[in-house]
Scaffold this active site. Sequence first.
Site, PDB file in Angstrom:
ATOM      1  N   HIS A  72      36.616  43.292  29.833  1.00 10.98           N
ATOM      2  CA  HIS A  72      37.023  44.148  28.710  1.00 10.98           C
ATOM      3  C   HIS A  72      36.729  43.516  27.353  1.00 10.98           C
ATOM      4  O   HIS A  72      36.974  44.144  26.323  1.00 10.98           O
ATOM      5  CB  HIS A  72      38.517  44.467  28.799  1.00 10.98           C
ATOM      6  CG  HIS A  72      38.898  45.294  29.992  1.00 10.98           C
ATOM      7  ND1 HIS A  72      38.271  46.473  30.305  1.00 10.98           N
ATOM      8  CD2 HIS A  72      39.846  45.101  30.950  1.00 10.98           C
ATOM      9  CE1 HIS A  72      38.809  46.983  31.412  1.00 10.98           C
ATOM     10  NE2 HIS A  72      39.754  46.163  31.825  1.00 10.98           N
ATOM     11  N   ASP A 107      35.251  46.478  39.497  1.00 14.85           N
ATOM     12  CA  ASP A 107      36.664  46.546  39.130  1.00 14.85           C
ATOM     13  C   ASP A 107      37.080  48.010  38.976  1.00 14.85           C
ATOM     14  O   ASP A 107      36.255  48.862  38.648  1.00 14.85           O
ATOM     15  CB  ASP A 107      36.860  45.807  37.805  1.00 14.85           C
ATOM     16  CG  ASP A 107      38.310  45.573  37.442  1.00 14.85           C
ATOM     17  OD1 ASP A 107      38.808  44.459  37.685  1.00 14.85           O
ATOM     18  OD2 ASP A 107      38.939  46.504  36.902  1.00 14.85           O
ATOM     19  N   HIS A 109      38.727  49.295  36.683  1.00 11.53           N
ATOM     20  CA  HIS A 109      38.625  49.686  35.278  1.00 11.53           C
ATOM     21  C   HIS A 109      37.190  49.529  34.788  1.00 11.53           C
ATOM     22  O   HIS A 109      36.478  48.623  35.226  1.00 11.53           O
ATOM     23  CB  HIS A 109      39.544  48.820  34.409  1.00 11.53           C
ATOM     24  CG  HIS A 109      40.977  48.857  34.813  1.00 11.53           C
ATOM     25  ND1 HIS A 109      41.569  47.843  35.530  1.00 11.53           N
ATOM     26  CD2 HIS A 109      41.931  49.791  34.611  1.00 11.53           C
ATOM     27  CE1 HIS A 109      42.849  48.146  35.748  1.00 11.53           C
ATOM     28  NE2 HIS A 109      43.081  49.323  35.212  1.00 11.53           N
ATOM     29  N   ASP A 196      41.175  45.365  42.221  1.00 14.22           N
ATOM     30  CA  ASP A 196      42.271  46.276  41.883  1.00 14.22           C
ATOM     31  C   ASP A 196      41.975  47.729  42.225  1.00 14.22           C
ATOM     32  O   ASP A 196      42.767  48.613  41.905  1.00 14.22           O
ATOM     33  CB  ASP A 196      42.659  46.147  40.410  1.00 14.22           C
ATOM     34  CG  ASP A 196      41.460  46.054  39.492  1.00 14.22           C
ATOM     35  OD1 ASP A 196      40.315  46.233  39.967  1.00 14.22           O
ATOM     36  OD2 ASP A 196      41.650  45.783  38.296  1.00 14.22           O
TER      37      ASP A 196
END
Length: 259
Positions: A72, A107, A109, A196
Amino acid sequence: MPNVHPRRPGRGYPRSIVGRAGYHLYDLACPITPDTWTSALWGAHSATSAALQVRDGGERSAYAICRPPGHHAGRDFAGGFCYLNNAAVAAAVLRDKYQRVAIVDIDVHHGNGTQDIFYDRGDVMTISLHGDPAEFYPFFWGYETERGEGDGLGANVNLALPRNAGDNQYLDALHIGLSHLRDFRPQALVVALGLDSYKNDPLAFLQITTTGFERIARVLSSLRLPTVLVQEGGYLCEDLGMNLASFLTGFEAEQLQQA
């Protein structure tokens, strides 16, 4: 921690440390403490070390256990527990030897920071599979219309998955992403390894199983590219270690089968 965030970044750069925190930290998940830089730097060193093992050390693959994670973090911003972009660091190290490098982010996200860093570059392809940002973090990045710009046009691929997508739907999307990758013809690969997307993850959005991680790993390993695995997300749950073991076992088993 900031108490204000600019709606239009770049319109002004404040002298105030609070204003600068808001400029560079786009959410409240990246507090700056006296030890933050040291921790983030050593996480990036882990990615560098793994990339050097692949680039110069004769290893076909290496795994970087990076904490804090990194995908991120962009060129000049941090967010989502990420301060320095470890996957981007690994890709930069590999680029010293290989003309074209691909990053595949699995991931749950979107890897918005990775996208930001390479968005206008044609030498590094970024592919991200993630929960649909229309209803999932980071919300403002990760849409399939974001394809890159300038030299990077077409080298950014976002594959947004609906809530509760499982192993088969995920693997179908992965094969779509890898079709773009094969057209790009990379010479080395970085995998942003998030765990995740697991069905019982505390932030569960997707429904990947433990066996699913092994299947994903085998597909990525079958590309037969020099590969750096960089640890990203994976929140605390009883099966976290088992899921990592499943991925690494599948990745290695596919490599041995190719040997």
